[in-house]
Design an enzyme around this catalytic site. Structure first.
Site, mmCIF file in Angstrom:
data_model
loop_
_atom_site.group_PDB
_atom_site.id
_atom_site.type_symbol
_atom_site.label_atom_id
_atom_site.label_comp_id
_atom_site.label_asym_id
_atom_site.label_seq_id
_atom_site.Cartn_x
_atom_site.Cartn_y
_atom_site.Cartn_z
ATOM 1 N N HIS A 1 0.821 -1.136 0.020
ATOM 2 C CA HIS A 1 -0.182 -0.104 -0.096
ATOM 3 C C HIS A 1 0.927 1.098 0.040
ATOM 4 C CE1 HIS A 1 -3.119 -2.861 2.200
ATOM 5 N NE2 HIS A 1 -3.493 -2.481 1.205
ATOM 6 N N ARG B 1 -2.722 -6.092 -8.166
ATOM 7 C CA ARG B 1 -1.639 -7.507 -8.054
ATOM 8 C C ARG B 1 -2.080 -8.504 -8.904
ATOM 9 N NH1 ARG B 1 -3.096 -8.253 -1.781
ATOM 10 N NH2 ARG B 1 -5.045 -7.574 -2.836
ATOM 11 N N LYS C 1 -17.684 -6.404 8.563
ATOM 12 C CA LYS C 1 -16.332 -6.877 8.340
ATOM 13 C C LYS C 1 -15.385 -7.069 9.286
ATOM 14 C CE LYS C 1 -13.570 -6.486 4.083
ATOM 15 N NZ LYS C 1 -12.970 -5.568 2.959
ATOM 16 N N SER D 1 -2.669 -7.634 3.267
ATOM 17 C CA SER D 1 -3.048 -7.275 4.817
ATOM 18 C C SER D 1 -3.269 -8.823 5.419
ATOM 19 C CB SER D 1 -4.134 -6.511 5.105
ATOM 20 O OG SER D 1 -4.118 -5.384 4.466
HETATM 21 P P1 ADP Z 1 -10.063 -3.797 0.357
HETATM 22 O O1 ADP Z 1 -10.487 -4.663 1.236
HETATM 23 O O2 ADP Z 1 -11.008 -2.917 -0.287
HETATM 24 O O3 ADP Z 1 -9.565 -4.806 -1.209
HETATM 25 P P2 ADP Z 1 -7.226 -3.518 0.856
HETATM 26 O O4 ADP Z 1 -6.719 -2.665 1.886
HETATM 27 O O5 ADP Z 1 -6.933 -4.742 0.911
HETATM 28 O O6 ADP Z 1 -8.691 -3.102 0.733
HETATM 29 O O7 ADP Z 1 -6.647 -2.931 -0.340
HETATM 30 C C1 ADP Z 1 -6.581 -1.631 -0.763
HETATM 31 C C2 ADP Z 1 -6.195 -1.545 -2.130
HETATM 32 O O8 ADP Z 1 -4.719 -1.755 -2.150
HETATM 33 C C3 ADP Z 1 -6.729 -2.545 -3.105
HETATM 34 O O9 ADP Z 1 -6.993 -1.824 -4.426
HETATM 35 C C4 ADP Z 1 -5.854 -3.796 -3.371
HETATM 36 O O10 ADP Z 1 -5.901 -4.208 -4.573
HETATM 37 C C5 ADP Z 1 -4.603 -2.733 -3.075
HETATM 38 N N1 ADP Z 1 -3.491 -3.776 -2.571
HETATM 39 C C6 ADP Z 1 -3.765 -4.367 -1.431
HETATM 40 N N2 ADP Z 1 -2.186 -5.110 -1.236
HETATM 41 C C7 ADP Z 1 -1.439 -4.516 -2.444
HETATM 42 C C8 ADP Z 1 -0.172 -4.634 -2.420
HETATM 43 N N3 ADP Z 1 0.721 -5.354 -2.173
HETATM 44 N N4 ADP Z 1 0.403 -3.977 -3.621
HETATM 45 C C9 ADP Z 1 -0.421 -3.282 -4.419
HETATM 46 N N5 ADP Z 1 -1.806 -2.759 -4.011
HETATM 47 C C10 ADP Z 1 -2.148 -3.631 -3.198
#
Ligand code: ADP
Length: 172
Positions: free
Chosen positions: A26, A99, A50, A137
């Site tokens: 992120h 990803r 959630k 995450s």
């Molecule tokens: P959500 O629950 O809305 O998917 P996340 O917090 O998991 O939220 O992710 C937010 C955004 O960041 C999403 O678009 C996800 O695909 C992207 N994301 C998550 N992990 C990564 C990563 N390792 N590299 C790039 N983008 C990521």
């Protein structure tokens, strides 16, 4: 004729997500987007149904600590439609990270739904760097739960917060 859009409005981007917790994947997306836009708002979705490890307020503090080096990035919490939030702050761009191929279907359907709700708002998909391709995450929480090495996965404030939680839960 194309509709005129205020140039200033296009300079704010909103990056919505759960960020439970923020990872280096992120952070990388935010750093890259912060170079392109005047203002980036990392928006934590508050979703009552959630299951999350950290409260939205703690997630916000962790993100702020992890992004202290970026002066055009803010963090906020929102419950409801992301497009409503974007309209309220005058953002015309929603950022999402991409990803693996498995992300694609979900991101495309969400981008289309958001476009239907707010046709003036564009979704910008940013490709994850190869080194963060595997990082989520969810996997980070799994590693932390089993006392695995967290450096290289999450920023140090998040490492500390995870260690605190999972040390407590560790059986003696
Ligand atoms: P959500 O629950 O809305 O998917 P996340 O917090 O998991 O939220 O992710 C937010 C955004 O960041 C999403 O678009 C996800 O695909 C992207 N994301 C998550 N992990 C990564 C990563 N390792 N590299 C790039 N983008 C990521």
């Amino acid at each position: 004729m194309a509709k005129k859009v205020k140039a200033t409005a296009a300079r704010t981007a909103v990056y919505p997500g759960s960020f439970d917790p923020i990872t280096l994947g992120h952070v990388d997306i935010i750093e890259r987007v912060a170079r392109t836009f005047d203002r980036v708002i990392v928006l934590i979705a508050r979703s009552p149904d959630k299951q999350s490890l950290f409260t939205p307020e703690i997630r916000k503090t962790l993100i702020e600590k992890s992004l202290a080096h970026l002066d055009n990035v803010e963090v906020d919490i929102h419950e409801g439609l992301t497009t409503d939030y974007a309209n309220r702050v005058g953002a015309l761009v929603l950022v999402r990270g991409l990803r693996a191929v498995v992300d694609f279907e979900y991101e495309v359907s969400m981008a289309n739904m958001n476009a239907k709700l707010a046709p003036d708002i564009e979704t910008l998909l940013v490709f994850a760097r190869p080194e963060y391709y595997f990082l989520s995450s969810r996997s980070v929480k799994e590693v932390a739960r089993h006392q695995g090495e967290l450096s290289g996965l999450v920023p140090s404030p998040v490492q500390d917060a995870l260690l605190k939680i999972f040390k407590k839960g560790k059986k003696k």
